[in-house]
Design a protein around this motif. Structure first.
Motif, short mmCIF file in Angstrom:
data_model
loop_
_atom_site.label_atom_id
_atom_site.label_comp_id
_atom_site.label_asym_id
_atom_site.label_seq_id
_atom_site.Cartn_x
_atom_site.Cartn_y
_atom_site.Cartn_z
N ASP A 1 0.83 -1.21 0.00
CA ASP A 1 0.00 0.00 0.00
C ASP A 1 0.86 1.26 0.00
O ASP A 1 0.53 2.25 -0.65
CB ASP A 1 -0.98 0.01 1.18
N ALA A 2 1.98 1.22 0.70
CA ALA A 2 2.89 2.37 0.69
C ALA A 2 3.50 2.56 -0.69
O ALA A 2 3.63 3.69 -1.18
CB ALA A 2 3.99 2.18 1.74
N ARG A 3 3.86 1.46 -1.34
CA ARG A 3 4.40 1.53 -2.71
C ARG A 3 3.35 2.10 -3.66
O ARG A 3 3.65 2.93 -4.51
CB ARG A 3 4.85 0.13 -3.15
N ASP B 1 3.83 5.50 -5.76
CA ASP B 1 3.71 5.50 -7.22
C ASP B 1 2.64 6.48 -7.69
O ASP B 1 2.82 7.18 -8.69
CB ASP B 1 3.40 4.10 -7.75
N HIS B 2 1.55 6.55 -6.93
CA HIS B 2 0.48 7.51 -7.26
C HIS B 2 0.99 8.94 -7.14
O HIS B 2 0.74 9.79 -8.01
CB HIS B 2 -0.74 7.28 -6.36
N LEU B 3 1.71 9.22 -6.06
CA LEU B 3 2.28 10.56 -5.88
C LEU B 3 3.24 10.92 -7.02
O LEU B 3 3.22 12.04 -7.51
CB LEU B 3 2.99 10.66 -4.52
N LEU B 4 4.05 9.96 -7.44
CA LEU B 4 4.97 10.22 -8.55
C LEU B 4 4.22 10.48 -9.85
O LEU B 4 4.60 11.37 -10.62
CB LEU B 4 5.95 9.05 -8.72
N LEU C 1 5.14 14.55 2.18
CA LEU C 1 6.45 14.77 2.80
C LEU C 1 7.00 13.52 3.50
O LEU C 1 8.21 13.37 3.64
CB LEU C 1 6.38 15.94 3.78
N ARG C 2 6.12 12.63 3.90
CA ARG C 2 6.57 11.37 4.49
C ARG C 2 7.29 10.53 3.42
O ARG C 2 8.29 9.89 3.69
CB ARG C 2 5.38 10.62 5.08
N HIS C 3 6.77 10.56 2.20
CA HIS C 3 7.40 9.82 1.11
C HIS C 3 8.59 10.57 0.52
O HIS C 3 9.59 9.96 0.14
CB HIS C 3 6.38 9.55 -0.01
N PHE C 4 8.45 11.88 0.42
CA PHE C 4 9.47 12.73 -0.21
C PHE C 4 9.68 13.95 0.68
O PHE C 4 8.95 14.94 0.56
CB PHE C 4 9.03 13.16 -1.61
N PRO C 5 10.65 13.90 1.59
CA PRO C 5 10.81 14.95 2.59
C PRO C 5 11.20 16.33 2.04
O PRO C 5 11.01 17.33 2.71
CB PRO C 5 11.91 14.42 3.52
#
Length: 185
Positions: A4-6, A10-13, A44-48
């Motif tokens: 789910d985190a992946r 991927d959705h954010l990207l 920000l948790r995924h990409f600080p």
């Protein structure tokens, strides 16, 4: 990473890629989070940092362009390989408005998250250029740094609405100056 985190990453990207295409590299992180239907804290948790997001987004493309250069090194004429790769790089850098500024800065900043990818990409182009030069198909007074700068300049043209219609013609002009007997289309 959990599935789910992946998926969220991927959705954010994907959303960030679309936002960069539409608005350029200065799009706000808050806007990307809003478009992705998540809170800014999730982004920000995924990409600080902005640079971490850009690195994750652009690294795949850099790696693809580097792999493309390796393929071209072993197939076709040195002249054609250089021209195809040069056109591919310019097309990609034009896709994300403003990325050329980031790339030019990252190549000089060893602390940048994008530095290694930019250096690897420049080296791939330098190998194609050296191969064409060794075959007598490219001018000998330029190097990989010059080629990288030409890609940035040509991509910048594509970013300028008043100059974009001339970008293909100017690519052909530059290509014919770099590669002897360049076949422009």
């Amino acid at each position: 990473m959990r599935a789910d985190a992946r998926k969220n990453r991927d959705h954010l990207l994907a959303v960030a890629g679309a936002a960069l295409t539409e608005e350029g590299v200065d799009v706000s992180l808050r806007d990307i989070a809003r478009r992705a239907d998540v809170g800014l804290a999730t982004l920000l948790r995924h990409f600080p940092t902005r640079e971490a997001l850009l690195d994750a987004l652009l690294r795949t493309s850099f790696d693809e362009l580097t792999a493309r250069a390796a393929e071209l090194e072993t197939s076709g004429s040195p002249e054609e390989a250089l021209l195809v790769w040069l056109r591919d790089c310019v097309a990609w850098t034009t896709e994300y408005r403003g990325v050329t500024v980031l790339m030019a800065a990252a190549i000089e900043d060893t602390d940048s998250a994008l530095h290694a990818s930019c250096v690897t990409l420049r080296a791939a182009g330098a190998r194609l250029l050296a191969r064409a030069q060794a075959a007598g198909a490219a001018r000998g007074d330029i190097d990989g740094t010059d080629l990288f700068a030409l890609i940035a300049a040509l991509a910048w043209l594509g970013d300028q609405p008043s100059l974009a219609p001339r970008a293909d013609h100017l690519f052909d002009v530059v290509a014919s100056a770099v590669v002897s007997g360049a076949r422009t289309e």
